[in-house]
Structures are given as C-alpha cells and as structure tokens.
Scaffold this active site. Structure first.
Site, short mmCIF file in Angstrom:
data_model
loop_
_atom_site.label_atom_id
_atom_site.label_comp_id
_atom_site.label_asym_id
_atom_site.label_seq_id
_atom_site.Cartn_x
_atom_site.Cartn_y
_atom_site.Cartn_z
N GLU A 104 -2.00 -5.51 7.95
CA GLU A 104 -1.36 -4.95 9.13
C GLU A 104 -2.13 -5.40 10.36
OE1 GLU A 104 -0.58 -0.74 8.89
OE2 GLU A 104 0.42 -0.97 6.95
N GLU A 127 8.17 -4.47 11.32
CA GLU A 127 8.60 -3.13 10.84
C GLU A 127 9.00 -2.25 12.02
OE1 GLU A 127 6.19 -1.19 7.88
OE2 GLU A 127 7.34 0.67 8.06
N ASP A 132 0.83 -1.21 0.00
CA ASP A 132 0.00 0.00 0.00
C ASP A 132 0.86 1.26 0.00
OD1 ASP A 132 0.91 -0.13 2.59
OD2 ASP A 132 -1.06 -0.09 3.54
N THR A 133 2.21 1.10 0.08
CA THR A 133 3.12 2.23 -0.13
C THR A 133 2.96 2.80 -1.54
OG1 THR A 133 4.77 0.51 -0.53
CG2 THR A 133 4.95 1.76 1.54
O1 KIV Z 1 3.29 -1.37 1.85
C1 KIV Z 1 4.48 -1.70 1.92
O2 KIV Z 1 5.27 -1.39 1.04
C2 KIV Z 1 4.91 -2.46 3.07
C3 KIV Z 1 6.36 -2.79 3.20
C4 KIV Z 1 7.12 -1.57 3.51
C5 KIV Z 1 6.60 -3.87 4.17
O3 KIV Z 1 4.12 -2.80 3.89
#
Ligand code: KIV
Length: 283
Positions: free
Chosen positions: A137, A200, A66-67
């Site tokens: 998460e 994390e 989700d980044t």
């Molecule tokens: O959304 C993401 O990119 C992540 C990673 C940083 C683990 O959760």
C-alpha cells in the site's frame, strides 16, 4: 521405448508433457495485457482449494491479500495479520496456482521499516511461497521502497487510493477524491518501477484519468469500469462474507445460504436418523 509407443504414445506420456508445459503468467505478460487491450481479472485467495478453483476458472492474477486478516482470521481490519501468517496462507495458495500470476500482500508495517527490512520481508515472501510479486500500500511516499524492491529483482504492485492499512489515520473506509494526490501517487509508483497499481475506492473519472496517464496496468476495486482490470475479495464475490459488504462488491453467488442450508439439512438428518442411509453404509 517399445516401438508401438512411437505410433501410439500411451496416455500417461501425453499427460506428463501437458502438465510440464503449463506455465504461469509472468509479470511482463501481465503488463502486456494493457497494451493488448485485454481486461485483467484478479481475485484474492487464502487457501489451496479456493486458489485451485480460481486458477482453473482462468483469472489472470491471484492475490493473497492482507484481507485474510478480516475474512479468514475474523479481525476488524487488515492490521493484525503478520508476515508469518501471510506466508502460511501464501504457501497453500502457491501450491495450487498453475496459470495465474501470484501476488502476495506485504502486511503492515513490513514496508515501513526501511528499504533493507522491506527487501528482507518481500524476499522471505518470494522464497517461501512460489509467488512472483508483492503488493504494498502506497504511492509517492513509498517510492524509495518500491525502487529498492524492484532493484532487488522483486516485482511490486502498488496500491493507491483507499489504503485499508491506514484506516486509523483516514478515520474510516472512505472514497478518496484528491485527484492531484492520486495522480501523483500512481505516477510516482510507476516511476519507481511498480509493474501495476491497484486503485481502491476512487471516483471513476479520476481512475479513468490515471489509467490513461500511466503505462502500467491499473487494477480497480471500487474505481469504475475504465481500469485495465478488476479485483475483488473472493469471499465477497461468492457471498461468504457476513456483515457489511462495500457498495463496489457484486455478489455472484450466495454461498452463505448454500452452506447454511447444507449444514442444517445434515444436522436434521442426523437427528432424524436418516443419515447415514444404506448408500453411505458398509455392509
Ligand atoms: O488485501 C486485499 O485483499 C486487497 C484487495 C482488496 C485489493 O488489497
């Protein structure tokens, strides 16, 4: 079949055979890597060409994170990206990945709306993207959702420690130091059926203890060297991300400088009248 082919098969036969035998890493094989002591590499990807490069370079796992909300869509955090948008990016990545295990993030708040709706969302992700697993998460408080998804045949990677989707509750992106809570989250995720867990922003000694305690692979990001594997956001690793980059990132390339240098040179050559030259011109 012509007789000569039996002795000397034409190249295209060999190629068809080779491509059809390529197979993606499975969830059980991913898990077995911990037992075998084989460190796991994972990166994020959000589009076809990047996913193809990562896959061919041999990373074991690719995450459509989700980044994407931050590094592709330009939002301030991971909250805005929608289920449809994650699926759109995961479809592109899914078309490219031939070897790695493909995992897709459940975007906020798709895993907080009850088990049935979580199965609906994760089910859409699996049906529409060629991915093999979802990530969500949460640890202890997501145990029921994890168990529901696993019961529906959907492999789940849990994510404990810093949870960027909870940024407003946490008051920022801070290292998480509550050892008891972190251990409880990771063990609850494992007991609920998660096949792996992302750790994390956790002090390295706590991540090491979790890694020794749980049987599932731990994938660290800002969690030290003892995790069973490591994941980074690909834009950070390649030096594409501007602005703040977290301390746990190592930049393995500086593509911002490379790209802006190439674009500046193109702009200059067009202005000077040196591009296109004879080589780029049809006569
Ligand atoms: O959304 C993401 O990119 C992540 C990673 C940083 C683990 O959760």
């Amino acid at each position: 079949m012509p007789r000569a082919w039996l002795l000397n098969p034409p190249v295209f036969c060999i190629q068809i055979h080779m491509s059809s035998t390529k197979s993606r890493l499975t969830v059980p094989k991913f898990q077995a890597m911990k037992v075998e002591g084989h460190k796991i590499t994972m990166l994020t990807a959000y589009d076809y060409p990047t996913a193809e490069l990562l896959d061919q370079a041999g990373v074991e796992g690719i995450l459509v994170g989700d980044t994407v909300s931050e590094v592709v869509q330009g939002h301030a955090n991971t909250l805005p990206v929608t289920l449809d948008e994650i699926i759109y990016h995961a479809e592109m990545v899914g078309r490219a990945v031939q070897q790695a295990l493909l995992v897709v993030d459940m975007p906020f708040p798709s895993n907080h709306l009850g088990v049935t709706r979580a199965i609906e969302s994760a089910g859409r992700i699996l049906k529409e993207t060629r991915c093999q697993a979802v990530k969500l998460e949460g640890g202890a408080e997501q145990a029921e959702v994890i168990a529901g998804l696993v019961g529906a045949g959907i492999p789940v990677m849990a994510h404990v420690g810093l949870r960027p989707q909870s940024v407003h509750r946490l008051g920022g992106y801070k290292v998480q130091r509550d050892e008891q809570q972190l251990l409880a989250d990771a063990t609850a995720a494992e007991a609920a059926g998660a096949f792996a867990v992302v750790l994390e922003c956790i002090p390295a000694p706590i991540a090491a203890k979790i890694t020794r305690t749980v049987e599932i692979p731990t994938i660290g990001i800002g969690a030290g060297i003892s995790c069973d594997g490591q994941i980074l956001v690909v834009n950070d690793l390649l030096g594409i991300s501007g602005g703040f980059v977290p301390r746990f990132v190592k930049k393995y390339a500086d593509l911002r400088t490379t790209i802006s240098g190439a674009v500046t040179q193109f702009r200059n050559e067009v202005r000077e009248g040196t591009f296109p030259a004879d080589e780029q011109t049809f006569k």
